[in-house]
Design an enzyme around this catalytic site. Structure first.
Site: not given
Ligand SMILES: *Cc1c(COP(=O)(O)O)cnc(C)c1O
Length: 465
Positions: A393-394, A322-325, A423, A280, A362
């Protein structure tokens, strides 16, 4: 998700909320090293084209097409190594595979001495197929299937993180039927939720992950797990949020986890040897973000845990994180080609790119903020307030909500959105049957596709008619 909280329609520049955008940078050609991968530079001899890993983005676009995620391998390895070094030999760093996982990444992590978190059979298969030793893999998830648990135990994963009372029994039963004793951690919710600069310590046990500390539930989970022959309880796990800059949430979490370790010792006479404080840790998406360095985080976390254990008269457990980002996020940018440009008088200019919410969800999902720069040339034109949008289309298909780009931007220019390593590819979709972009690793003047671009053939192969 309800879109009502985030009106997607254009807002007048004058009514943008305070602090939402900080006006144009003095020089739009400047690339803030906080948000760009380490080897990114602008080459002022070559018309100001941006290079990464020694290759310019025009060459990358010609070779690999756009959109493409361009990943700086040296930067990735360096960040992985910085985390590993910061925590030293008395701790473990598990890279959170959900941020971005591919076989090349697994090999880099393995070589740099990191462990790996997976949370599905697919992530487990990727990790094993790239040679990550099973005992360096942790298996997570709030709803692991019987077949996923079976495969994880058969493979010999280093730990399974138990997430519910039902799973305690399920994993114990499967392990026993395979004649194994599976090392497990128990994931608890400590009543703390942290996001960015704030943490809230109230009712955040109201979520799908973990077993609440409140009401003695976590203690009951440990009690049950300790009685089961199929399980070896090695520790307690807590993950409090994402994109966190403020360490005080970890402080409260560590205090509460250590409190539980003390209760366990008092009741069962065992000191659990490990605690995991989750991931996180935040990164810079814009120049306004100020993330901490891994060595500062390691020092802070180690001190907090040691202090809490000393005062509880417990041996300090082995810490894992547990770093990901924080490892992969800053190492990549998304390279897009500019298409239609639509100035709306008195509002802003809509700049359409050849990707969008299918390669970066995101912004739509979390209201995330990003930066953007013109990278195929330098420009000294007046800045214009732009919104970078995709081709889907949004109307909520926005990549960068508010940013300044040079006023002479034209179709065919290349722009890049930094800090998209985490992500983005891992959450990419096929919305509108748009093909998911490749991930191109660059290093020492070479580019290498590590995840290839999806093709129409891939799409049609899944559609069996
Ligand atoms: C998502 C997650 C992580 C990684 O979070 P980052 O924000 O990418 O560091 C780590 N541990 C657990 C249990 C997670 O769910």
């Amino acid at each position: 998700m309800s879109r009502s909280a985030h009106p997607a329609g254009p807002r007048h520049a004058d009514v943008l909320p305070e602090g939402h955008y900080s006006g144009p940078a003095a020089d739009l050609n400047e690339l803030d090293p906080k948000v760009w991968a380490q080897t990114v530079t602008r080459d002022d001899d070559a018309n100001g084209v941006v290079t990464v890993g020694g290759i310019d983005v025009k060459t990358l676009a010609e070779r690999h097409g756009t959109p493409a995620y361009v990943l700086d391998e040296d930067d990735f390895r360096q960040r992985a190594r910085a985390w590993r070094t910061a925590f030293g030999h008395d701790a473990d760093v598990f890279y959170a595979g959900k941020a971005f996982l591919s076989r090349a990444v697994v090999r880099w992590l393995h070589e740099e001495g990191l462990n790996l978190d997976v949370c599905s059979g697919g992530e487990l298969a990727t990790a094993l197929s790239a040679g990550m030793p099973a005992d360096r893999i942790a298996f997570h998830g709030n709803n692991k299937s019987v077949s996923e648990i079976t495969r994880a135990i058969e493979a010999g994963v280093g730990r399974i993180v138990l997430d519910s009372f039902q799973e305690i029994v399920r994993v114990a039963h499967i392990a026993q039927s395979l004649g194994k004793r599976q090392p497990v951690q128990i994931r608890i919710t400590v009543g703390v939720e942290a996001h960015t600069h704030e943490f809230i310590a109230t009712a955040h046990e109201d979520q799908k992950f973990g077993i609440p500390l409140a009401g003695g539930q976590a203690a009951e989970a440990v009690r049950r797990a300790l009685q089961l022959d199929g399980l070896e309880v090695i520790g307690i796990h807590s993950h409090i949020g994402s994109q966190i800059f403020d360490m005080s949430g970890f402080e409260v979490a560590a205090h509460r986890v250590v409190g539980l370790l003390k209760d366990i010792r008092d009741e069962h006479g065992v000191e659990l040897p490990e605690i995991d404080l989750g991931g996180g840790l935040g990164i810079a998406y814009t120049s306004d973000d100020d993330p901490r360095e891994p060595h500062e985080i390691a020092k802070a976390l180690t001190e907090i845990v040691t202090r809490e254990c000393d005062s509880a008269k417990l041996r300090t457990p082995r810490i894992s994180v547990e770093p990901g980002r924080a490892i992969v996020g800053p190492t990549a940018f998304t390279l897009y080609e500019v298409g239609t440009i639509k100035p709306l008088d008195g509002l802003r200019t809509y700049v359409s790119v050849d990707g969008g919410m299918s390669d970066n969800i995101r912004t739509a999902l979390y209201d995330a903020e990003y930066s953007v720069a013109l990278v195929s040339r330098r420009s000294d034109a007046e800045p214009m307030l732009a919104r970078v949008v995709g081709k889907h289309c949004e109307s909520g298909d926005i990549v960068v909500k508010d940013a300044f780009l040079p006023g002479d931007l034209a179709p065919g220019d290349l722009i890049a959105v930094p800090a998209t390593g985490a992500y983005c590819r891992s959450m990419a979709s096929n919305y509108n049957h748009v093909l998911r972009p490749p991930v191109v690793a660059v290093k020492d003047g070479e580019s290498r596709v590590i995840v290839r671009r999806e093709t129409e053939e891939d799409l049609l192969r899944l559609d069996v008619g």
